[in-house]
Each structure stands twice: as structure tokens, then as C-alpha cells.
Design an enzyme around this catalytic site. Structure first.
Site, short mmCIF file in Angstrom:
data_model
loop_
_atom_site.label_atom_id
_atom_site.label_comp_id
_atom_site.label_asym_id
_atom_site.label_seq_id
_atom_site.Cartn_x
_atom_site.Cartn_y
_atom_site.Cartn_z
N HIS A 246 57.44 52.69 39.53
CA HIS A 246 58.79 51.89 38.78
C HIS A 246 58.57 50.85 38.33
O HIS A 246 59.35 50.39 37.48
CB HIS A 246 60.07 52.36 39.72
CG HIS A 246 60.23 51.42 40.73
ND1 HIS A 246 60.21 52.12 41.94
CD2 HIS A 246 60.81 50.22 40.65
CE1 HIS A 246 60.54 50.95 42.93
NE2 HIS A 246 60.91 50.11 41.87
N SER B 254 59.95 45.60 45.54
CA SER B 254 59.45 46.83 45.33
C SER B 254 57.94 46.59 45.16
O SER B 254 57.64 45.61 44.54
CB SER B 254 60.08 47.34 44.24
OG SER B 254 61.31 47.82 44.36
N ASP C 164 55.84 57.56 43.57
CA ASP C 164 56.12 56.24 43.31
C ASP C 164 55.21 55.27 43.34
O ASP C 164 55.54 54.34 44.01
CB ASP C 164 57.52 55.81 43.73
CG ASP C 164 58.05 54.53 42.96
OD1 ASP C 164 57.76 54.33 41.86
OD2 ASP C 164 58.71 53.86 43.82
N GLY D 259 53.83 77.70 42.75
CA GLY D 259 54.56 78.30 41.73
C GLY D 259 55.79 78.94 42.38
O GLY D 259 56.41 79.98 41.98
#
Length: 322
Positions: free
Chosen positions: A66, A170, A96, A226
Site C-alpha cells: 500500500h 508503514s 501487503d 476453489g
């Protein structure tokens, strides 16, 4: 310096070993101005700051996805003051994480620790660029490990800490008292103005695996079955006669996926995957993703009161699973 019977009196040595491997990141993004008339959209340049960690001497840096997502410009400032433009080697939005590379000669890489050995109560230090205040260090403890269900990313296995993590931290380093990297700081829980002392970091063991895959493949290749699992409620366990905490419910089985091809159906209860007891949907998702496409996956469960076992041949997890 060690105070008798009371642990280190200073963490300066740990900071000396690690802070030089934490870089500052500055990004620019083109953002639509919401105050402008809709028929005449206007844009502005949004500048933000964050952090990254040098993970090897060749110039590879780990940070959060991000941090660099949708950025039109990225600059990395190294601890010696040099500012360089990085190459984006690859990203993994589902954890992330992003891997960058800079061409700046040999760099001081951080020493990688082992997040699996972390214990609640261990002292940790967060190093980063909060609010543009370069090489800031905050101290706290490991408040919890294996945190999930935060709806921040697909694969959540966070270290929770009360070391202050603010805007700009971050992508920065969470290190132990020896200065070893144990996590990449990623988020702070800020539900209201009174919330403090609840930050999260991605464990270094997860970071290590993602980085190696991005280096080899340019992306992370995960297995895929799946199916969509969900935790069993107490009422569902009672109705099924399940007395233990084991078991997850399949709420969706995609008709064109590996699970459907193997014979799994919506409503099946799964007890084991590859001989590992399954207790939560998060665990089932992590086990599924940790497989390699083409691997046979043994599944044991119950349907209409009857036990069954079958083999699913894992596919490759698509960018947008369904």
C-alpha cells in the site's frame, strides 16, 4: 548495558545494528480533488512518506504494497542521505508486501530474525519514518501473535505490538532486542481517537517466503482449491454432532475449480487437509494457499452424516479468486 536481573537498560546496540538498514520512502500520487465540480474534475499531487527495510546487500528492500500502490513517483532515501529511484521488482497485494531494488552499490542489510520464536511479552522496537521524522525508534512488547480477521489483507497472520506505529512507519522494521528483523510494520488499529497501543506487523518468516518468490517469479505463486470456507457456529456443531473444535463449513465450491472437480460440495464439513486438523476458515485458506499448483491435497470431512476422504489437485490461485 544490562541492569542486573532486569534485562537491558538500553536498546542502543539493537538500534545501531538495525537502523542503518531502514530507508525512508517518499511517494507522489495523482489524486482527484473531491471538492471540484464533478463535470470539471481537478487533480492534485498527494505526497506521502513511509519506510522500507534493506534485506540484502544487493539493494533489495521490502516495504508494504500500500506504500507504493498507484504511486506516480517513488524516491528512497538511504540512511547515509542518498536519494535514489527504486525499481519495483514485484508486489503481493494479498499480504501487503512489495519488493524494491535500488542501484546504489553494496548496502548494509538488516539481520533477519525468526518470528516463529516470538513470545508475547518480548521487547520489540519499531524503526521508521513517522510523519517524516526520519529514523525514529519506538519501543514496546509483542502483545499477540497470529492475529487475523482484521480484514486488512487476504492472508493475515500479524504480530500485534504496542510499540508506537504512526503514519510513515508503514514498511519499516520491527526488530527484537538484538536488532534482528522480526516483522514489517504495516498498520495501526485506529477505530476512534482513543485507540492507541495496537499496531500490527507482518512476520518476517512470511516476508522471507514472499520475497523469495518475487525474486524467482516476479510474483507469488500460490495453490488454489476453489472453495470458500467458514467457521462453524456452536449451533451447527451441535446439529452435526461435532463435540470438538475441529471442522470448517464449505459455504461455496466454485463449479469450475479443483475442489468441485474432486467432488467437494457446498455444505460439506472439512476436518482435515493434508492430515492437518482444521479449526478455522483462516487456517484452511492458509493451508490451501501454501500448496503448489499440481500438488495432490488430501481432504477428509463429513457429508450427510457420512465420513469421506478425497484428493484435490491444487490449481494456481488467480489474481481475483472465485
Amino acid at each position: 548495558v544490562v541492569a542486573p536481573g532486569n534485562g537491558p537498560a538500553s536498546y542502543a546496540d539493537a538500534v545501531d545494528r538495525s537502523a542503518g538498514s531502514v530507508a525512508n520512502i517518499y511517494t507522489k500520487r495523482l489524486v482527484q480533488d473531491n471538492d471540484a465540480p464533478t463535470e470539471q474534475p481537478r487533480f492534485r499531487i498527494d505526497t506521502s512518506f513511509a519506510s522500507a527495510v534493506i534485506i540484502d546487500a544487493e539493494g533489495f528492500l521490502a516495504t508494504n504494497y500500500h506504500v507504493i500502490a498507484d504511486a506516480t513517483e517513488i524516491r528512497v532515501q538511504l540512511s547515509d542521505g542518498r536519494v535514489v529511484e527504486p525499481e519495483i521488482v514485484g508486489v503481493d497485494a494479498e499480504t501487503d508486501l512489495a519488493l524494491l531494488k535500488v542501484d546504489a552499490g553494496p548496502l548494509a542489510a538488516i539481520t533477519m530474525g525468526n518470528s516463529a520464536q516470538l513470545r508475547i511479552g518480548d521487547v520489540v522496537l519499531a524503526i521508521g519514518n513517522p510523519y517524516g521524522l526520519t529514523t525514529s525508534v519506538t519501543q514496546g512488547i509483542v502483545s499477540a501473535t497470529g492475529r487475523g480477521l482484521l480484514n486488512l489483507v487476504t492472508f493475515e497472520n500479524f504480530i500485534q505490538t504496542d510499540a508506537a506505529i504512526n503514519a510513515g512507519n508503514s514498511g519499516g522494521a520491527l526488530v527484537n532486542s538484538r536488532g534482528e528483523l522480526v516483522g514489517i510494520n504495516t498498520a495501526v488499529l485506529a477505530q476512534d481517537a482513543g485507540t492507541e497501543g495496537i499496531g500490527f506487523a507482518i512476520p518476517v518468516d512470511l516476508v522471507r517466503g514472499v520475497v523469495e518468490q518475487i525474486k524467482q517469479n516476479g510474483r507469488v505463486i500460490r495453490g488454489y482449491m476453489g472453495l470458500v470456507p467458514d467457521d462453524l457456529t456452536s449451533a451447527e456443531r451441535l446439529a452435526l454432532g461435532i463435540e470438538s473444535d475441529v471442522g470448517i463449513l464449505l459455504v461455496e465450491v466454485y463449479e469450475d475449480g479443483p475442489a468441485a472437480a474432486a467432488g467437494l460440495r457446498r455444505g460439506d464439513v472439512i476436518f482435515e487437509i493434508n492430515d492437518e486438523p482444521v479449526f478455522s476458515q483462516r487456517q484452511a485458506l492458509l493451508i490451501s494457499a501454501s500448496t503448489t499448483p499440481g500438488d495432490p491435497v488430501d481432504v477428509a470431512g463429513i457429508r450427510d452424516g457420512q465420513r469421506f476422504s478425497l484428493k484435490v489437485i491444487a490449481g494456481e490461485r488467480p489474481d481475483e479468486p472465485r
